[in-house]
Design a protein around this motif. Structure first.
Motif, mmCIF file in Angstrom:
data_model
loop_
_atom_site.group_PDB
_atom_site.id
_atom_site.type_symbol
_atom_site.label_atom_id
_atom_site.label_comp_id
_atom_site.label_asym_id
_atom_site.label_seq_id
_atom_site.Cartn_x
_atom_site.Cartn_y
_atom_site.Cartn_z
ATOM 1 N N VAL A 1 -6.171 129.955 -32.359
ATOM 2 C CA VAL A 1 -6.222 129.556 -30.944
ATOM 3 C C VAL A 1 -6.242 130.797 -30.059
ATOM 4 O O VAL A 1 -6.968 130.843 -29.061
ATOM 5 C CB VAL A 1 -5.060 128.610 -30.577
ATOM 6 C CG1 VAL A 1 -5.042 128.306 -29.093
ATOM 7 C CG2 VAL A 1 -5.150 127.313 -31.377
ATOM 8 N N GLY A 2 -5.461 131.812 -30.413
ATOM 9 C CA GLY A 2 -5.489 133.066 -29.653
ATOM 10 C C GLY A 2 -6.854 133.708 -29.676
ATOM 11 O O GLY A 2 -7.387 134.114 -28.639
ATOM 12 N N TRP A 3 -7.449 133.803 -30.857
ATOM 13 C CA TRP A 3 -8.792 134.385 -30.995
ATOM 14 C C TRP A 3 -9.813 133.564 -30.212
ATOM 15 O O TRP A 3 -10.664 134.125 -29.516
ATOM 16 C CB TRP A 3 -9.173 134.449 -32.473
ATOM 17 C CG TRP A 3 -10.591 134.839 -32.691
ATOM 18 C CD1 TRP A 3 -11.111 136.098 -32.690
ATOM 19 C CD2 TRP A 3 -11.692 133.956 -32.916
ATOM 20 N NE1 TRP A 3 -12.475 136.046 -32.899
ATOM 21 C CE2 TRP A 3 -12.847 134.736 -33.043
ATOM 22 C CE3 TRP A 3 -11.798 132.576 -33.016
ATOM 23 C CZ2 TRP A 3 -14.086 134.182 -33.258
ATOM 24 C CZ3 TRP A 3 -13.033 132.031 -33.240
ATOM 25 C CH2 TRP A 3 -14.170 132.821 -33.363
ATOM 26 N N TRP A 4 -9.758 132.232 -30.337
ATOM 27 C CA TRP A 4 -10.691 131.367 -29.617
ATOM 28 C C TRP A 4 -10.596 131.585 -28.112
ATOM 29 O O TRP A 4 -11.613 131.743 -27.423
ATOM 30 C CB TRP A 4 -10.421 129.891 -29.948
ATOM 31 C CG TRP A 4 -11.197 128.966 -29.094
ATOM 32 C CD1 TRP A 4 -12.480 128.570 -29.275
ATOM 33 C CD2 TRP A 4 -10.746 128.329 -27.890
ATOM 34 N NE1 TRP A 4 -12.856 127.727 -28.259
ATOM 35 C CE2 TRP A 4 -11.808 127.568 -27.401
ATOM 36 C CE3 TRP A 4 -9.544 128.347 -27.183
ATOM 37 C CZ2 TRP A 4 -11.707 126.816 -26.223
ATOM 38 C CZ3 TRP A 4 -9.438 127.609 -26.020
ATOM 39 C CH2 TRP A 4 -10.519 126.853 -25.555
ATOM 40 N N GLY A 5 -9.387 131.593 -27.574
ATOM 41 C CA GLY A 5 -9.217 131.755 -26.125
ATOM 42 C C GLY A 5 -9.684 133.102 -25.620
ATOM 43 O O GLY A 5 -10.325 133.202 -24.573
#
Length: 159
Positions: free
Chosen positions: A131-135
């Motif tokens: 989720v961190g990478w996606w955001g």
């Protein structure tokens, strides 16, 4: 680049939150004496921090507000768009809270099934990182596509 901007903000947030979380995690585990919960609680915290960073990076690339100059009155800030700001705040507040709660419930199962704590740790690190990478990635791409609009949105237009 937009991704660099998002990554820099994520690193600044993590620099403050990760040590604080680790200290609190360790103190709670020591105080309670429930060492079997340590991996699961760590996983729940990591998913909360990672999803907060990712969603904050994404939402921050969509809605920006301006602040008055350093010599200006902080109470004269523009709200930046009422409903959209509210929706962005709710996304960045509730989604990490819900994920942390779900992973925390899984961590609590470790009282009866110790292997679940380790599973929550692995899943928490994985989901938090994804989720961190996606955001950071999607937020960065969005900023790259609209830098002039972003700079106009964050420029103080007041007196």
């Amino acid at each position: 680049t937009g991704r660099d901007d998002r990554m820099g903000r994520a690193m600044a947030f993590a620099l403050l939150m990760v040590p604080y979380f680790l200290i609190m995690w360790l103190l709670v585990i020591i105080w309670s004496g429930y060492w079997v919960l340590a991996p699961g609680i760590l996983g729940a915290g990591i998913v909360g921090i990672g999803s907060g960073i990712g969603l904050g990076s994404w939402v921050g690339s969509i809605w920006q507000t301006s602040f008055p100059p350093a010599t200006g009155n902080m109470f004269r800030t523009s709200s930046g768009g009422g409903f959209e700001t509210f929706i962005g705040s709710m996304i960045t507040l509730f989604v990490p809270t819900i994920l942390t709660g779900l992973f925390g419930a899984g961590a609590a199962l470790a009282l009866h099934y110790p292997w679940t704590g380790w599973l929550v740790l692995v899943l928490g690190v994985t989901v938090g990182a994804l989720v961190g990478w996606w955001g950071i990635s999607t937020g960065g791409r969005r900023l790259d596509e609209r830098w002039p609009e972003v700079l106009n949105a964050v420029t103080w237009q007041g007196d």
